[in-house]
Design a protein around this motif. Structure first.
Motif, PDB file in Angstrom:
ATOM      1  N   LYS A  41       0.827  -1.213   0.000  1.00 20.65           N
ATOM      2  CA  LYS A  41       0.000   0.000   0.000  1.00 20.65           C
ATOM      3  C   LYS A  41       0.857   1.256   0.000  1.00 20.65           C
ATOM      4  CE  LYS A  41      -3.947  -1.910   2.565  1.00 20.65           C
ATOM      5  NZ  LYS A  41      -4.643  -1.836   3.871  1.00 20.65           N
ATOM      6  N   GLU A 170      -9.717  -3.231   0.956  1.00 17.47           N
ATOM      7  CA  GLU A 170     -10.495  -2.387   1.863  1.00 17.47           C
ATOM      8  C   GLU A 170     -11.892  -2.958   2.082  1.00 17.47           C
ATOM      9  OE1 GLU A 170      -9.044  -0.197   3.659  1.00 17.47           O
ATOM     10  OE2 GLU A 170      -7.176  -0.342   2.536  1.00 17.47           O
ATOM     11  N   ARG A 171     -12.476  -3.563   1.039  1.00 16.49           N
ATOM     12  CA  ARG A 171     -13.799  -4.181   1.195  1.00 16.49           C
ATOM     13  C   ARG A 171     -13.728  -5.387   2.125  1.00 16.49           C
ATOM     14  NH1 ARG A 171     -16.716  -4.160  -4.631  1.00 16.49           N
ATOM     15  NH2 ARG A 171     -17.240  -1.956  -4.632  1.00 16.49           N
TER      16      ARG A 171
ATOM     17  N   SER B  20      -2.261   6.933   6.982  1.00 21.56           N
ATOM     18  CA  SER B  20      -2.682   5.922   6.020  1.00 21.56           C
ATOM     19  C   SER B  20      -1.492   5.545   5.140  1.00 21.56           C
ATOM     20  CB  SER B  20      -3.803   6.497   5.159  1.00 21.56           C
ATOM     21  OG  SER B  20      -3.753   5.942   3.868  1.00 21.56           O
TER      22      SER B  20
END
Lengths: 174, 185
Positions: A41, A170-171, B20
């Motif tokens: 990420k 993310e889901r 994040s």
């Protein structure tokens, strides 16, 4: 300026690595068993956003490329060593230095090992250069020139992979 | 009967000021713009670190052995951009950990402990030898996760693309062999 700029660039980089938690070896280890996707990420957006900006900078003449030699045998062997070492260490070189500064003593042990590894490499360099680095040495090759596929298409492809992966992650987490 | 999943470690520790990972990645991308346009030197770690090794080698093997070495002689140690970048990087991580209250001494991490136990000697020896192997591999390949993985791949370099794919493939296989299919909870 010549002293402040590199210190500041490094400072921001180290700060960001820590805030993304990749200075935690468990987060890095988690990537390779697909338990934690923090590392990817961080890397994919850095590559795509960094790459698009650098592409523009190069095209308008404000920057140049710094392509590392495609010594394919050396890259291949080096990457396998690096990947195996990553599993046992839990840090890559940058995160190891940053983690040492956050109190990780085993990261420091690894940093000392890295210095030993660099010395070992320097003293083996003559042999490695002749027998490994010069094998399948294609020079400073970029994928767009090699494949005839435009830069934008490469970034669009990477962007699509990132989008699908991140939406799915993310889901699943929600 | 208690389920084994009862012992899953808390994931909330030290999270108060975390950003994040997507935002951090995007910020590193922007930092790369500055590196290319202003610094004229892409972000990388092992190239300057290999130069830091030169004075260490000089202290052990003597100045002449280092000066005559074909690897170091084209790029002798100096307090240049790359070396200062490494110092800044450690300072940034240090300040961030103090500011977020997450600075703490760690000797044996959870993953390692779950597979190899709590021995300090074992962990430090493994980290040392893995660090040596990692650096040797990084120098043979010409870069690391930063220099190849981010700075090189963002330029769409063939060498860097090959490097990062092979690193991930070997680490994924290695992780499965060492830590098993599900990793360490």
């Amino acid at each position: 300026m010549s002293v402040v700029l590199p210190l500041l660039m490094g400072y921001v980089f180290g700060f960001l690595l820590h805030r993304a938690r990749v200075t935690d070896s468990n987060v890095i280890e988690g990537q390779f068993c697909f338990c934690d996707f923090t590392m990817i990420k961080v890397m994919l957006p850095a590559i795509i956003i960094g790459g698009l900006g650098v592409l523009v900078l190069v095209r308008i003449g404000d920057a140049q490329y710094y392509i590392k030699d495609a010594n394919l045998l050396g890259v291949l062997l080096g990457a396998v060593m690096f990947g195996v070492a990553l599993v046992f260490f839990g840090y890559c070189p940058g995160t190891a230095l940053a983690a040492t500064a956050t109190g990780s003593l085993h990261a420091l042990a690894g940093v000392l090992g890295m210095i030993a590894g660099a010395i070992l490499y320097a003293f083996s360099y003559g042999w490695i250069k002749a027998n490994i680095l010069d094998v399948w040495a294609l020079g400073k090759v970029r994928l767009p020139e090699l494949t005839g596929v435009h830069d934008i298409v490469w970034f669009a492809g990477l962007g699509l992979i990132a989008l699908v992966l991140f939406v799915w992650l993310e889901r699943r987490a929600a | 009967m208690a389920m084994p999943t009862d012992h899953v470690a808390s994931k909330t520790e030290g999270r108060r000021l975390d950003l994040s990972p997507y935002l951090v990645g995007a910020s590193i991308g922007v930092l790369s713009w500055v590196a290319f346009a202003v610094s004229k030197e892409p972000i990388g770690v092992t190239t300057p670190l290999s130069r830091v090794a030169a004075p260490v080698a000089a202290a052990i093997f003597g100045n002449e052995a280092v000066a005559a070495n074909p690897y170091w002689s084209p790029m002798p140690f100096s307090w240049d951009y790359g070396v200062l970048f490494l110092i800044g990087m450690m300072a940034g991580a240090f300040v961030s950990s103090l500011a977020s209250g997450t600075f703490r001494l760690e000797a044996v991490p959870r993953f390692w402990r779950g597979r190899f136990g709590g021995s300090l000697i074992k962990r430090f020896a493994a980290a040392f030898f893995a660090g040596a192997l990692m650096m040797f591999g990084a120098r043979m390949a010409g870069g690391c996760t930063s220099g190849h993985g981010i700075s090189g791949v963002l330029q769409l370099a063939l060498s860097s693309g090959l490097f990062i794919v092979v690193v991930f493939a070997s680490a994924i296989i290695g992780s499965r062999v060492v830590f098993g299919r599900r990793g360490i909870k």
